[in-house]
Scaffold this motif. Structure first.
Motif, PDB file in Angstrom:
ATOM      1  N   ASP A 214       0.835  -1.197   0.000  1.00 62.26           N
ATOM      2  CA  ASP A 214       0.000   0.000   0.000  1.00 62.26           C
ATOM      3  C   ASP A 214       0.870   1.248   0.000  1.00 62.26           C
ATOM      4  O   ASP A 214       1.708   1.444   0.890  1.00 62.26           O
ATOM      5  N   ARG A 215       0.661   2.053  -1.014  1.00 64.04           N
ATOM      6  CA  ARG A 215       1.332   3.346  -1.098  1.00 64.04           C
ATOM      7  C   ARG A 215       0.486   4.266  -1.967  1.00 64.04           C
ATOM      8  O   ARG A 215      -0.464   3.828  -2.598  1.00 64.04           O
ATOM      9  N   VAL A 216       0.845   5.531  -2.005  1.00 59.99           N
ATOM     10  CA  VAL A 216       0.087   6.485  -2.811  1.00 59.99           C
ATOM     11  C   VAL A 216       0.321   6.187  -4.294  1.00 59.99           C
ATOM     12  O   VAL A 216       1.464   6.182  -4.762  1.00 59.99           O
ATOM     13  N   THR A 217      -0.757   5.910  -5.015  1.00 60.17           N
ATOM     14  CA  THR A 217      -0.675   5.566  -6.439  1.00 60.17           C
ATOM     15  C   THR A 217      -1.369   6.646  -7.266  1.00 60.17           C
ATOM     16  O   THR A 217      -2.508   7.034  -6.971  1.00 60.17           O
TER      17      THR A 217
ATOM     18  N   PHE B 249      -4.696   5.277  -2.260  1.00 56.31           N
ATOM     19  CA  PHE B 249      -3.803   4.511  -1.392  1.00 56.31           C
ATOM     20  C   PHE B 249      -4.023   3.025  -1.679  1.00 56.31           C
ATOM     21  O   PHE B 249      -5.065   2.464  -1.358  1.00 56.31           O
ATOM     22  N   GLY B 250      -3.018   2.399  -2.313  1.00 51.97           N
ATOM     23  CA  GLY B 250      -3.177   1.001  -2.692  1.00 51.97           C
ATOM     24  C   GLY B 250      -1.916   0.449  -3.317  1.00 51.97           C
ATOM     25  O   GLY B 250      -0.882   1.120  -3.409  1.00 51.97           O
TER      26      GLY B 250
ATOM     27  N   LEU C 132     -11.167  -6.708  -3.534  1.00 53.64           N
ATOM     28  CA  LEU C 132     -11.351  -7.140  -2.149  1.00 53.64           C
ATOM     29  C   LEU C 132     -10.160  -6.714  -1.292  1.00 53.64           C
ATOM     30  O   LEU C 132     -10.328  -6.295  -0.141  1.00 53.64           O
ATOM     31  N   ASN C 133      -8.959  -6.815  -1.861  1.00 50.93           N
ATOM     32  CA  ASN C 133      -7.759  -6.392  -1.127  1.00 50.93           C
ATOM     33  C   ASN C 133      -7.740  -4.893  -0.888  1.00 50.93           C
ATOM     34  O   ASN C 133      -7.032  -4.418   0.005  1.00 50.93           O
TER      35      ASN C 133
ATOM     36  N   ARG D  58      -9.756   5.352   0.993  1.00 48.85           N
ATOM     37  CA  ARG D  58      -8.631   5.056   0.094  1.00 48.85           C
ATOM     38  C   ARG D  58      -8.184   6.281  -0.700  1.00 48.85           C
ATOM     39  O   ARG D  58      -7.106   6.274  -1.300  1.00 48.85           O
ATOM     40  N   ILE D  59      -9.000   7.306  -0.750  1.00 47.83           N
ATOM     41  CA  ILE D  59      -8.631   8.513  -1.505  1.00 47.83           C
ATOM     42  C   ILE D  59      -7.583   9.290  -0.704  1.00 47.83           C
ATOM     43  O   ILE D  59      -7.720   9.471   0.507  1.00 47.83           O
ATOM     44  N   THR D  60      -6.562   9.739  -1.370  1.00 50.73           N
ATOM     45  CA  THR D  60      -5.490  10.467  -0.683  1.00 50.73           C
ATOM     46  C   THR D  60      -4.947  11.566  -1.596  1.00 50.73           C
ATOM     47  O   THR D  60      -5.400  11.719  -2.740  1.00 50.73           O
TER      48      THR D  60
END
Length: 437
Positions: free
Chosen positions: A277-280, A315-316, A402-403, A428-430
């Motif tokens: 997980d990191r900012v994508t 974030f994923g 799902l992940n 998840r929004i960043t």
């Protein structure tokens, strides 16, 4: 009742009048009247005491006390009510006992709790599967006995449309499927089903697919290498040899793609693939995939449009998101006729973030939509033979979402094209990471 009351009133008046006349005979009419009232009051208190004793100890004597007049009718009425109540209670207890006996005969664990999760009743299977003890656990919060954050979150969420999987706290080798239903005043009915056998069969299937996929990769790599060598030296070979080797090369590539998807899906299902997980930058990711999709389209000249919103950082895991998005976009290219339109849109709203892929293809019958994410499910097998699809792309998409706490929505009708939407929660929004000098 009115007639009885009138008769009872006449008896009281006659009694008082008799005492009054006796007192008048002796020259003390008020004393006679007072004595009559006192006798009546004492008699009334005695009847009230008999009623109170019977109400406090009804089992000592099932029959109500006997009396005359109004008190006799009160005792008779209460006795009939008591008998009806006992009959209803016995009937209800019989039904409760039968329900409990039938529930105890079930192999599934059944637990009843109040709205706060305090244990009220459970059957014998629940004791075996979850380790409850009938003599000490009654009234205990179920969270003290099933110490699982996932179970507590499921219990408190009040969204019981889907069951949850859980290991037994008393017997870790037992895998349970928990389903909760609401009833009464927000009480809970919890059913725990032993799915250990299904879990083991599913694990065997996953291990088999994973092992076979890895074992097939080595010989297939050798075959593909020799086919590539033959293809590079086919200038002087007969045409039928060139066609045969070309066909074998295509099928080898298809087998390689299938094995790659199988291995990836096995890792996603078993959790072997670590989620980084990191900012994508989803906007850049979608533009890159769309650029590759235009190259795949080639002579078909699909019109691929992109619409990227302002907030396009998520974030994923970038690799997993790339796999999911490319599967959906490339599918749109494969199953849209030449010259068709494909619109890829990324947008955010109050519900979260969304990636929509809408095409102008022939569409899918809604009857197939609930099963599209199953492994190897084919709504139209002939289309997959023509496009070389593995039948695993949407299964991979489902597990990637799902992940990432997301869901997949599919809207399609024959002749109206299809729309695949990946939904992500607001959490998840960043924002874009701050670059450091």
């Amino acid at each position: 009742m009115q007639h009885s009351w009138s008769r009872y009133l006449r008896l009281i008046i006659a009694l008082l009048l008799g005492f009054f006349l006796v007192g008048l005979w002796f020259g003390y009419p008020l004393v006679g009247l007072t004595l009559g009232l006192s006798v009546y009051l004492v008699w009334t208190l005695v009847q009230a005491r008999r009623l109170h004793h019977w109400l406090q100890h009804p089992d000592d004597d099932d029959d109500a006390p006997g009396s005359i007049g109004l008190w006799g009718e009160i005792f008779d009425g209460l006795h009939r009510m008591h008998q009806a109540h006992q009959h209803s209670r016995d009937l209800l207890q019989t039904r409760i006992n039968r329900v409990q006996e039938s529930t105890n005969a079930m192999r599934d664990g059944v637990i009843m709790t109040d709205a706060e999760g305090n244990m009220e009743w459970w059957n014998w299977s629940a004791e075996y599967l979850l380790g409850f003890r009938r003599d000490t656990d009654r009234g205990q919060p179920i969270h003290n006995l099933i110490r699982s954050p996932a179970f507590k979150a499921y219990f408190d969420a009040r969204d019981y449309r889907d069951p949850m999987d859980l290991k037994s706290p008393a017997k870790p080798h037992i895998h349970l499927q928990i389903q909760i239903s609401l009833f009464g005043d927000d009480d809970r009915l919890i059913v725990a089903k032993d799915v250990t056998r299904l879990f083991q069969l599913e694990q065997m299937r996953r291990d088999f697919v994973s092992n076979v996929s890895h074992e097939m990769r080595t010989p297939l790599t050798v075959i593909s290498g020799y086919l590539e060598t033959l293809s590079d030296n086919m200038d002087d070979a007969p045409p039928r040899w060139r066609r045969a080797i070309g066909t074998m090369s295509q099928q080898a590539e298809r087998m390689e793609a299938l094995i790659t998807d199988l291995i990836l899906l096995a890792k996603l299902e078993t959790g072997e693939q670590h989620i980084d997980d990191r900012v994508t930058d989803v906007g850049a990711l979608i533009r890159q995939i769309c650029s590759d999709a235009r190259a795949v389209s080639g002579e078909n000249q699909h019109v691929i449009e992109t619409d990227i919103g302002e907030r396009h950082h998520l974030f994923g895991d970038e690799n997993q998101l790339r796999s999911a998005f490319s599967n959906i976009i490339f599918n749109a290219v494969k199953y849209t006729p030449a010259g068709g339109n494909i619109r890829v849109r990324w947008y955010t709203d109050r519900e979260g973030a969304h990636m929509s892929v809408k095409d102008s293809g022939i569409g899918i019958d809604p009857i197939h939509i609930p099963r599209l994410t199953e492994r190897f499910y084919r709504a139209d097998p002939s289309r997959h033979q023509q496009t070389g699809g593995t039948g695993l792309g949407l299964a991979i998409v489902k597990h990637v979402l799902l992940n990432h706490d997301g869901t997949l929505e599919i809207n399609s009708h024959p002749g109206d094209g299809s729309e695949f939407i990946c939904h992500f929660p607001r959490s998840r929004i960043t924002e874009a990471p701050i670059e450091t000098a």
